[in-house]
Scaffold this active site. Structure first.
Site, PDB file in Angstrom:
ATOM      1  N   ARG A 289      13.869 -31.560  15.612  1.00  0.00           N
ATOM      2  CA  ARG A 289      14.738 -30.407  15.846  1.00  0.00           C
ATOM      3  C   ARG A 289      14.265 -29.503  16.980  1.00  0.00           C
ATOM      4  NH1 ARG A 289      15.595 -29.520  10.109  1.00  0.00           N
ATOM      5  NH2 ARG A 289      17.624 -30.464   9.774  1.00  0.00           N
TER       6      ARG A 289
ATOM      7  N   PHE B  95      25.364 -30.359  15.231  1.00  0.00           N
ATOM      8  CA  PHE B  95      24.557 -31.532  14.835  1.00  0.00           C
ATOM      9  C   PHE B  95      23.072 -31.196  14.666  1.00  0.00           C
ATOM     10  CE2 PHE B  95      24.628 -33.776  19.350  1.00  0.00           C
ATOM     11  CZ  PHE B  95      23.914 -32.738  19.893  1.00  0.00           C
ATOM     12  N   GLU B  96      22.360 -32.170  14.109  1.00  0.00           N
ATOM     13  CA  GLU B  96      20.943 -31.991  13.727  1.00  0.00           C
ATOM     14  C   GLU B  96      20.757 -30.786  12.811  1.00  0.00           C
ATOM     15  OE1 GLU B  96      17.997 -32.567  16.743  1.00  0.00           O
ATOM     16  OE2 GLU B  96      19.204 -34.093  17.754  1.00  0.00           O
ATOM     17  N   GLY B  97      21.725 -30.563  11.934  1.00  0.00           N
ATOM     18  CA  GLY B  97      21.683 -29.438  10.995  1.00  0.00           C
ATOM     19  C   GLY B  97      22.542 -28.303  11.527  1.00  0.00           C
TER      20      GLY B  97
END
Ligand SMILES: Cc1cc2nc3c(=O)[nH]c(=O)nc-3n(C[C@H](O)[C@H](O)[C@H](O)COP(=O)(O)OP(=O)(O)OC[C@H]3O[C@@H](n4cnc5c(N)ncnc54)[C@H](O)[C@@H]3O)c2cc1C
Length: 636
Positions: free
Chosen positions: A318, A449-451
């Site tokens: 992240r 995206f990615e959380g």
């Protein structure tokens, strides 16, 4: 990496042991909610020593370890520079981001050149054919890429932040590393496949499944994955799949396992290449797996540990996105500064008009803050490969992607109509092809995206509540026997009687930064950390176990913590950069950042007590129940 069993949800092996007690009462949740929570809780690693970021939410403003600001060693910087210079040259001379955007393709010669440079194995250890560079240097590469081409950034980042290299470096066996790391470092593209049609933020609904074959050496993989970045070109993919449930403490437990899957194996199909608003050259697709035979040795970490692989991979992975956002924000600053100086309207350059000047000031301050936060988190990974950076990375991702979106949006506003015009159209009219329109399209996905931002706030809220949950939640948990709840109550009372009065102390130790202005801001941050801890505690008393449903309230706590983290990072970094002729300007920039952060923080505190949350929720439910359909009339 300390892989500890999460004590939060698993039923206690010894019902009377406080250590193994489940502290979250799931008995009143819906089946879907319980499944989602139990699955992610089981995959969650127990927090180790309390980090600076975690301490912020507990009223601890402990600068040890981040003060002095951990700067990159000259050696490490040198090694990074050698690669970054080549990367920058390649980007400038060979990568045409507007052409990539127009055609929706990254030319193969560009991918080949990136591979020759080692751009697909930046963090892969040298013994496996990679460059073996540090997390900080990897972040610096992401900054450079992010300032130039979103598509190339996504290609490289999906490959090594979430694709095969990262989980393999973290969890791979020697044989797996030996087999796959040299391939991916050389440029064989990789990807990460978790998402499905019904699995967005909630992996509990996963339908892709893998059963052990009768011969025992293979799993048979079936299912379909959605939006797999690099999936249409990857040679090797980490695939998350459900494997047969296991009986743990007499209860059937769902299992998710991570597999390394090669795309040329029989049964792997690319069904569709997906296309998006931005990132038009993303090699993103729907992948189908039909009776794919995956050798048992391709299981990552262990059967049933897939979510832990995914979550831990993302913890460090992240950091790439905020790093790329730093590059993008700096580029926006350059564009905005230049245009605000040159463009004259109403008798003055637009930068002299206060409304535009305000945007430029925020842009510069927020870019510096984003960079400071990201470098701080990256330095922790470099100092200790096993460092638990989940909270720092999540704070950087949440804060950085939201700030960068505001920066790109403001850049478009500053550029006016030219911001909205495509680079090709600007060029055709003889103007500089400044691609703000592309930046806006490409960067919108960053908060999803990615959380997504909403999920990041929940994730951080879970972490900030963790110390309290461990201490206080067993008291309220109706699933536990009374004797255990009573013992927990005594323990909690003892802890809070000592802890709570400390949160009212007016002052803390001096941080000894040179600038009195910055010292003042750090003292504010220390005081406010205690105020935040009190507010969280009061909210726990008020809401009890239903606090986890108070997403807006928790979100405010998270946002306050994120701004405190940003304040600390900027003040300490400014101190570490001091000693030159530009000290005064640096202090001015950081002072402005801290002032704006303090205003945001005070606003959030105010809205803890005074808000329209309940009314808003009620209205939303009425809208969802179609009570306000009249509002939707007279539309096409
Ligand atoms: C361009 C692109 C590239 C991608 N690359 C990959 C990839 O390489 N690999 C991969 O596996 N996936 C990938 N994804 C998937 C991406 O990670 C998901 O889109 C993301 O996880 C969100 O899932 P969703 O879109 O289904 O949204 P949903 O989960 O359906 O959420 C919809 C909205 O509801 C919110 N929401 C959901 N749950 C809650 C909750 N409990 N509380 C409050 N709000 C909530 C979300 O924040 C969001 O705003 C990609 C997606 C895109 C568009």
């Amino acid at each position: 990496m300390t892989v500890l069993k999460s004590p939060l949800i698993e039923p206690p092996e010894k019902p009377d042991s406080d250590e193994s007690a489940p502290v979250m009462d799931t008995s009143k949740m819906s089946a879907g909610q319980r499944a989602a929570l139990e699955l992610t809780e089981a995959a969650r690693e127990a927090a180790g020593e309390r980090t600076f970021a975690a301490g912020l939410f507990m009223g601890e403003f402990n600068l040890a370890g981040i003060h002095p600001f951990p700067t990159q060693s000259a050696d490490d910087r040198e090694r990074g520079n050698a690669f970054l210079e080549k990367l920058e040259k390649l980007l400038r001379e060979k990568v045409d981001p507007d052409e990539i955007d127009r055609t929706g393709e990254i030319p193969q010669p560009v991918i080949d050149e990136l591979a020759r440079l080692g751009a697909f194995g930046i963090k892969v250890p040298v013994e496996y054919g990679g460059l073996g560079l540090s997390q900080t240097n990897y972040c610096r590469a992401a900054m450079l890429l992010g300032s130039w081409c979103g598509n190339t950034t996504a290609l490289i980042s999906a490959h090594q932040s979430i694709g095969v290299p990262q989980p393999l470096i973290l969890f791979g066996t020697k044989a797996q590393k030996k087999k796959y790391l040299p391939r991916v470092a050389r440029g064989e593209l990789s990807a990460f496949a978790l998402t499905e049609v019904d699995v967005g933020s909630d992996p509990a609904a996963m339908a892709t499944h893998a059963e052990p074959a009768p011969d025992g050496d293979f799993f048979i993989l079936n299912g379909e994955k959605l939006w797999c970045t690099n999936g249409t070109r990857a040679g090797v993919i980490v695939v998350m799949a459900r494997t047969p449930p296991k009986i743990i403490n007499g209860k059937s437990k769902e299992q998710i396992t991570a597999f390394i899957v090669e795309t040329n194996w029989p049964g792997v199909e690319i069904i569709q290449r997906c296309r998006f608003m931005g990132l038009r050259a993303l090699y993103n697709g729907v992948l189908r797996f039909t009776n794919v035979r995956v050798p048992r040795e391709n299981v990552l970490l262990a059967e049933g540990k897939g979510l832990r692989v995914a979550l831990t991979t993302l913890d460090t992975g992240r950091l790439t996105l905020p790093a790329a956002c730093v590059g993008l924000s700096k580029r926006c600053l350059e564009i905005s500064r230049d245009w605000a100086n040159r463009r004259e309207q109403w008798g003055a350059p637009i930068g002299k008009h206060a409304a535009i000047a305000d945007k430029i000031a925020r842009m510069s301050a927020d870019s510096f803050a984003m960079e400071s936060m990201t470098l701080l988190a990256a330095s922790r990974v470099d100092r200790d490969k096993n460092a638990d950076v989940r909270l720092e990375a999540a704070l950087c991702k949440l804060w950085g992607t939201e700030a960068a979106w505001n920066i790109v949006n403001d850049t478009m506003q500053i550029r006016g109509g030219r911001g909205y015009e495509t680079a090709a159209s600007l060029k055709a009219r003889g103007e500089a092809p400044i691609p703000v329109e592309r930046f806006l399209r490409d960067s919108r996905i960053n908060t999803i995206f990615e959380g997504s931002s909403e999920i990041m706030r929940l994730f951080i809220a879970r972490e900030l509540l963790d110390p309290h949950l461990k201490i206080a939640a067993p008291v309220l948990n109706s699933q536990l026997p009374w004797s255990q709840r009573l013992r927990a109550a005594v323990k909690a009372a003892r802890f809070y009687l000592a802890w709570y009065p400390k949160q009212w102390l007016p002052v803390g130790p001096k941080s000894k930064v040179q600038s009195p202005k910055l010292e003042q801001h750090l003292r504010y941050a220390a005081r406010t950390s205690r105020r935040l801890a009190r507010a969280i505690f009061h909210a726990m008393l008020r809401h009890g176990p239903t606090l986890e449903r108070e997403q807006l309230l928790l979100g405010r706590f998270v946002d306050i913590g994120a701004d405190l983290f940003a304040m600390a990072a900027t003040c300490l970094r400014a101190q570490s950069l001091s000693g030159g002729s530009r000290d005064e300007e640096m202090v001015h920039l950081v002072d402005f950042f801290c002032r704006t952060a303090r205003l945001r923080i005070e606003d959030k505190f105010q809205r803890i007590g005074k808000n329209a949350d309940r009314a808003g929720y009620k209205l939303a439910q009425e809208v969802l129940a179609e009570n306000h359909r009249a509002m939707e009339r007279q539309i096409v």
